[in-house]
Design a protein around this motif. Structure first.
Motif, short mmCIF file in Angstrom:
data_model
loop_
_atom_site.label_atom_id
_atom_site.label_comp_id
_atom_site.label_asym_id
_atom_site.label_seq_id
_atom_site.Cartn_x
_atom_site.Cartn_y
_atom_site.Cartn_z
N PRO A 64 0.83 -1.21 0.00
CA PRO A 64 0.00 0.00 0.00
C PRO A 64 0.87 1.26 0.00
O PRO A 64 2.01 1.23 0.40
CB PRO A 64 -0.79 -0.12 1.31
N TRP A 92 -5.42 -4.41 4.46
CA TRP A 92 -6.42 -3.34 4.58
C TRP A 92 -6.73 -3.05 6.05
O TRP A 92 -6.87 -1.89 6.44
CB TRP A 92 -7.69 -3.70 3.83
N GLU A 110 -4.06 -0.92 7.31
CA GLU A 110 -4.18 0.46 6.84
C GLU A 110 -5.20 1.24 7.67
O GLU A 110 -4.98 2.38 8.04
CB GLU A 110 -4.57 0.49 5.35
#
Lengths: 453, 126
Positions: free
Chosen positions: A191, B87, B90
């Motif tokens: 990411p 995710w 994050e």
């Protein structure tokens, strides 16, 4: 005049051949679009007598260039996987066409064809990166002050006029590269901003030495680091971006506080009015909108320095995906990289034809010693010719020629710097997606029915 | 006498030249110092709002409400397919580091949404 016009058009022709024209900035398109000068119509009473010999034919009117194709609205980045398409935007102040990575905070990538124009990156297409929040949309230069404080003999509050007049002016050409440049090519993906290769640029920076400012303020004993921050404020509650350098580095005379970029004030999104330039080091240290310099007596433990911008303390900052427990180190010096800029991935080349390969290289924290080129996927290499040397921290253009045989080819360029450091053969991996430095492979097709020159 | 005179004259000339040089270089320096640096004029710009919302599907409004006060939606939509755990990491980073005001009760819905639009089954990498 005509020389520059014709060379300009020749360049346009070349650019058109590889599909570059459409992404030129407005300033570049204005010039050839100028209508050719046509002679004024003869006035009835000053015309030549009817029986006079016809005047020598005036210089043939310059053939008007074809209208430029419409601006592209999107671009496909050479990432390891989707989504690869990004909008092309012209909506950001003082910026031409840019690849839109994020609108808020503004994160804009330089379209890759820009790098084929030469070693200096135009301000209007220089990449933009903000971490949290957005920069202030207004900078009042009369009210602006650069604070120098902390463990100092005398706290300073310097107006811009004083910075520009009271210290010797210095200039340096240096590559500014985001630590996560090319992150979108990491596999497995990580990411973060999914940059292609365009989070990089090279400019001539004008300013004053940080060491001169430190001399003026008086560094008190016990100082170990110098911390820098800018006018931008993070989103509420988030840690403010601050980066630190060791005192010896801050005093080395190479680190500068810049007020001009390629001879002009910095675009606001590139850090107007002042930006710290740390030649050879990754961009997070190049603090934008710099307005605060603090001398510290203990190691900086702020989030950005102590946590965010750390990489594995291994060769090429490389670890196995998913690894844990390895030592880390602060992000620091850049390493050599090279790019081919005049041939696009997937382009079709003519077989058995002498073909130009051209690109940019930089040596990271040292000059470019050599660039080698391969058109057989790295099995054999030959040295490329280096262009003008603008300084050891600058991009250096290179070029060479090759005669490809029909088939599928992988082109590569490899930079070795003056310390003898060269690029990795296999891509590195780390969870931050930082410091990619592998030799980049560019696949092309030679020959085939629709091969074009 | 004459040689002396000549010498004096030479000395005078030399002095004059030196003085001129000093004066010239001083005036050149003074000029250089007086050269007005290119003024930095105040700047005001307008930045795009970046107010697009998440693609419509269950959970989109929850994601809008919790994510878009700090960043625009393209920041998320340009991300690759990532494992659900990534995710989750994050979202946790946004909460703990960036102090995003994410309602704890919304975390699962946001995670489901992100995994639906940019998810992948966990890879075999260690």
């Amino acid at each position: 005049m005509s020389v520059s016009l014709s060379s300009r058009r020749r360049f346009l022709g070349q650019a058109a051949a590889v599909g570059l024209v459409s992404s030129w900035p407005a300033w570049a398109q204005d010039q050839p679009a100028k209508a050719p000068v046509t002679p004024p119509p003869p006035s009835p009473d000053s015309g030549p007598p009817p029986d006079a010999p016809s005047p020598p034919v005036a210089e043939a009117p310059v053939e008007p260039p074809p209208p430029p194709p419409p601006d592209p609205t999107s671009v496909t980045l050479p990432l390891a996987g989707g989504p690869k398409d990004r909008p092309i935007t012209k909506d950001f102040p003082q910026k031409g066409m840019m690849v839109l990575q994020s609108t808020r905070p503004p994160v804009l990538e330089t379209p890759f064809d820009v790098f084929d124009k030469g070693p200096i990156t135009a301000n209007s297409q220089f990449y933009v990166d903000w971490q949290t929040g957005s920069p202030p949309a207004m900078v009042n230069t009369a009210a602006f002050r650069l604070a120098v404080r902390g463990n100092v003999s005398q706290t300073l509050s310097l107006p811009l006029s004083e910075i520009m007049s009271a210290f010797p002016k210095v200039e340096i050409v240096a590559v500014d590269q985001e630590a996560g440049n090319s992150r979108g090519l990491f596999q497995p993906r990580v990411p973060g901003v999914q940059w292609g290769h365009g989070a990089i640029g090279n400019a001539k920076w004008t300013g004053v030495r940080l060491s001169d400012i430190l001399m003026r303020t008086g560094v008190k004993p016990g100082t170990i680091q110098v911390r820098f921050s800018g006018m931008d404020q993070p989103t509420p509650g988030a840690p403010k971006l601050m980066m630190s350098l060791d005192l010896a580095h801050a005093r080395d005379g190479e680190v500068i506080v810049a007020y001009a970029m390629n001879g002009e004030p910095l675009p606001l999104l590139n850090g107007f009015p002042l930006r710290l330039i740390v030649p050879g080091w990754y961009a997070p240290y190049w603090v934008k909108m710099l307005n605060d310099i603090e001398l510290l007596t203990t190691p900086d433990d702020n989030y950005w320095t102590a946590t965010a911008y750390r990489v594995p303390a291994t060769l090429h900052a490389d670890v196995a995906p998913g690894a844990s427990g390895y030592k880390t180190a602060p992000l620091s010096r850049m390493v050599p990289r090279a790019f081919i800029t005049n041939i696009m991935p997937g382009q079709k080349l003519a077989p058995d034809t002498l073909t130009l390969a051209r690109g940019l290289a930089f040596g990271g924290d040292n000059g470019v010693a050599r660039v080698d080129f391969s058109f057989d996927g790295g099995r054999s290499w030959s040295p490329a010719k280096l262009g003008k040397d603008l300084g050891k921290y600058s991009f250096r253009q290179w070029e060479t020629q090759f005669k490809p045989a029909a088939g599928a080819l992988t082109l590569m360029a490899r930079c070795t710097n003056t310390s003898g450091v060269t690029q990795a053969e296999t891509p590195n991996w780390n969870p931050g997606g930082f410091a990619r430095d592998a030799i980049e492979a560019l696949d092309v097709t030679v020959g085939g029915d629709d091969a074009s020159q | 006498m004459r040689p002396n005179k000549l010498n004096t004259r030479l000395a005078v000339v030399a002095l004059a030249v030196a003085a001129a040089f000093v004066l010239f270089s001083q005036s050149a320096m003074a000029k250089k110092r007086a050269l007005p640096a290119p003024a930095l004029l105040s700047q005001t710009v307008e930045l795009p709002a970046g107010d697009d919302v998440f693609p419509d599907r269950p959970g989109a409004e929850t994601a809008d409400r919790n994510c878009l006060s700090c960043h625009s939606v393209d920041m998320v939509l340009n991300q690759p397919a990532l494992p659900r755990e990534t995710w989750a990491g994050e979202i946790e980073k946004m909460r703990s580091v960036y102090k995003a005001a994410v309602d704890p009760g919304d975390i699962d819905a946001i995670l489901d949404y992100l995994t639906a639009i940019r998810g992948e089954s966990r890879r075999s990498w260690r």
